[in-house]
Design a protein around this motif. Structure first.
Motif, short mmCIF file in Angstrom:
data_model
loop_
_atom_site.label_atom_id
_atom_site.label_comp_id
_atom_site.label_asym_id
_atom_site.label_seq_id
_atom_site.Cartn_x
_atom_site.Cartn_y
_atom_site.Cartn_z
N THR A 18 17.39 19.68 7.14
CA THR A 18 16.42 19.67 6.05
C THR A 18 16.57 20.99 5.30
O THR A 18 16.51 22.06 5.91
N SER B 164 22.86 18.52 3.59
CA SER B 164 21.46 18.17 3.81
C SER B 164 21.25 16.67 3.97
O SER B 164 21.85 15.86 3.28
N ASP B 165 20.36 16.31 4.89
CA ASP B 165 19.89 14.95 4.97
C ASP B 165 18.69 14.77 4.05
O ASP B 165 18.42 13.70 3.55
N HIS B 166 17.98 15.88 3.88
CA HIS B 166 16.73 15.82 3.17
C HIS B 166 16.52 17.17 2.49
O HIS B 166 16.83 18.20 3.07
N GLN C 165 18.84 12.16 -5.00
CA GLN C 165 17.55 12.11 -5.70
C GLN C 165 17.21 13.46 -6.30
O GLN C 165 16.75 13.54 -7.44
N GLU D 142 11.08 16.12 -3.43
CA GLU D 142 11.54 15.96 -2.07
C GLU D 142 12.40 14.71 -2.03
O GLU D 142 12.07 13.72 -2.69
N GLY D 143 13.50 14.75 -1.29
CA GLY D 143 14.31 13.54 -1.19
C GLY D 143 15.72 13.83 -0.76
O GLY D 143 16.02 14.94 -0.29
N THR D 144 16.59 12.85 -0.93
CA THR D 144 18.00 13.01 -0.55
C THR D 144 18.68 13.87 -1.60
O THR D 144 18.15 14.04 -2.71
N LYS E 69 18.35 16.51 12.34
CA LYS E 69 18.78 16.36 10.94
C LYS E 69 18.72 17.72 10.25
O LYS E 69 18.10 18.65 10.73
N CYS F 108 13.82 19.67 0.18
CA CYS F 108 12.48 19.89 -0.35
C CYS F 108 12.58 21.03 -1.36
O CYS F 108 13.15 22.08 -1.06
#
Lengths: 304, 280
Positions: free
Chosen positions: B42, B238-240, B257, B252-254, B40, B242
């Protein structure tokens, strides 16, 4: 005319020896950007080992020239390589990452240490050995002057050319060579790609020392006399040769060595033997003034 | 094809546990915990000086963290403490490779050589300290073929094949960035850490980068850790995410978010403007 050709032969031989030592200088400088002042003394250690081994072989009654030469080379290369490795390990590696000046001082210290160690353990007197490879060709005689080409001279020049070829191949074509050039250009990045930089540097020192070992054996066979102090001057001249040819360039080192050998022997023959070093180091000054990157060196171009 | 990348998609690859990095009185990273999954993308974002590059430096052995641990869960070698490894093991054993904000290629080598150097461990092993290479042994030839094939694959994928024999230092900025990524890929990393790969790229190149990052994570299951200021890149791939600010993780999040997180908006736009926005 006769004398001219004789000096040419002598100069090329001397130059080939300087070139061999300069090869080691240039490799080590290339990889860590440091002048290894102890390199000349490594060469002296090799010459002392060669005298020891040749004397030993003589007393054992081994007289076949190729055999005793090969044994001497093998023993000298082995022990000298260990010296090279140890010098790097003891004097330079702990200082990596410190200021540029620190390993330089440490190198000078190592050089003094090696000289004194040999002087203490082997004595200060000049050590002679019987000529291993006497004789040669008489090329021609002119006006009562005979031009000689000794077998040892042929041996030395051929060895230098051969080793230049082998090491050029090693650096440009093999995995080790690429690894070494990578360390040369960016040590941090090289290590981040998974390459053990410390080991690459150690190996370079070992190879540099092995080249110095060959030079030491050749000189012993050529001159037949050796003492603890030959390393210093030879080291400085080889360093000059490396700078003249372009530090970091292997063919440059040999070319520089040949030029210095020729200058030295012609200056000695036609001007004054006492001041032949003046010519050598005068050339060094001129090169540094007008072509700081050396004859075959790559000029540093700074992008702005 | 390249050595098959182990599929670690979804599993936690990198586990950062209460990492703190202090330089004298300055705390560059404060008690950061973060899980980075394999396969993924990040992203780590934050204003300048937030501690993003310091974090990368802690991963790759430049800095020893003051406290905390960085653990790499390698499917073969088990959990590895990155902060205790010599830096060459980080790439060789843990499979973590990074690129730099200011490109660090080997400028005097050709593009191809840059990619081959990255594969030197396999070659060195096969070449037995270059001796087998000198004598042309079969095992070495095979290893060399494999290295060339892998280099060629990434050169083709990153459109670098035409310039493979040019000195890397003479090429344009955008091209050098691609070479750096290609070189990192030749190490077969499980986790690829990219420090601002979009900096200095034009819009077309930056769109290509998006595509490449998605391709690497989806098709090659590479875990990607991305530091980036270009929000076009970050929000699209991005999947995630920070978010760091002054060394602290503030969110931190999608991507959705993060875009709506009041703390993030405050950190990026400043207190007043965020208030105005709230008022409006």
């Amino acid at each position: 005319m006769g004398q001219l050709i004789q000096q040419l032969i002598n100069g090329l031989t001397l130059g080939a020896v300087y070139g061999l030592i300069a090869l080691g200088y240039t490799m080590v400088y290339g990889i860590i950007g440091m002048i290894n002042f102890a390199h000349g003394d490594i060469y002296m250690v090799s010459a002392i080992i060669a005298v020891t081994v040749l004397t030993l072989l003589g007393s054992l009654g081994i007289a076949a020239i190729p055999l005793s030469l090969l044994i001497t080379l093998a023993v000298a290369i082995f022990f000298t390589a260990v010296y090279g490795w140890a010098v790097e390990r003891v004097a330079y590696r702990p200082l990596r990452g410190s200021t540029r000046l620190a390993p330089l001082i440490s190198a000078i210290g190592m050089s003094i240490f090696l000289q004194n160690m040999v002087q203490l353990t082997q004595g200060a007197r000049v050590k002679p050995i019987a000529a291993l490879l006497p004789g040669g060709f008489e090329l021609f005689t002119q006006n009562g002057f005979t031009v000689h080409l000794a077998y040892t001279q042929i041996l030395i020049v051929i060895t230098t050319v051969l080793l230049l070829c082998v090491f050029s191949y090693l650096i440009t074509r093999t995995s080790f060579g690429r690894q070494q050039r990578a360390c040369e250009q960016d040590r941090t990045m090289t290590s981040l790609l998974g390459i053990n930089v410390d080991r690459t540097i150690s190996l370079t020192f070992v190879l540099g020392a092995a080249l110095a070992a060959v030079a030491g054996v050749m000189v012993t066979v050529y001159y037949g006399v050796v003492d603890f102090s030959i390393g210093f001057v030879a080291g400085i001249k080889a360093f000059t040769a490396a700078v003249l040819g372009g530090v970091g360039s292997l063919p440059g080192a040999v070319l520089g060595g040949l030029i210095i050998g020729l200058i030295e022997s012609f200056w000695g023959a036609y001007l004054s033997p006492a001041y032949s070093d003046l010519g050598t180091f005068g050339i060094l000054i001129l090169v540094l003034m007008f072509r700081p990157s050396g004859l075959l060196g790559r000029p540093e171009v700074e992008k702005v | 094809m390249s050595a098959p990348t182990m599929n670690t998609a979804g599993q936690t690859l990198l586990e950062v546990d209460s990492l703190t990095m202090r330089f004298g009185g300055l705390t560059a990273i404060n008690n950061l915990s973060l899980n980075v999954p394999g396969g993924k993308i990040t992203s780590i974002i934050g204003p300048n000086g937030a501690g993003k590059t310091t974090f990368f430096n802690c991963l790759t052995g430049f800095y020893k963290p003051t406290t905390g641990s960085v653990r790499m869960h390698h499917p073969e070698h088990g959990p590895l403490a990155l902060e205790q490894m010599p830096s060459y093991h980080v790439a060789r054993k843990a499979g973590v490779v990074r690129t730099f904000q200011n490109i660090r290629l080997f400028p005097n080598m050709t593009v191809l050589e840059n990619l081959i150097v990255a594969q030197h461990n396999a070659l060195q092993h096969a070449s037995r300290f270059s001796l087998a290479g000198l004598f042309g042994r079969a095992g070495y030839k095979q290893a060399r073929e494999a290295a060339l094939t892998k280099a060629e694959m990434w050169l083709t994928r990153l459109k670098l094949l035409d310039i493979a024999d040019l000195a890397a230092g003479n090429l344009s900025y955008g091209t050098q960035r691609r070479i750096e990524i290609a070189r990192a890929l030749c190490v077969d990393p499980l986790l690829l850490c990219l420090d601002e790969p979009a900096a200095g790229l034009n819009p077309r190149e930056s769109a290509e980068l998006n595509e490449l990052l998605l391709y690497l994570s989806r098709e090659h299951h590479k875990g990607i850790l991305l530091i980036e200021h270009d929000m076009n890149v970050v929000m699209r791939v991005s999947d995630h995410i920070c978010v760091l600010n002054f060394g602290n993780k503030i969110a931190e999040g999608t991507p959705e978010q993060i875009q709506n997180d009041p703390n993030v908006i405050k950190a990026y736009l400043g207190e007043d403007e965020a208030d105005e926005k709230e008022a409006a």
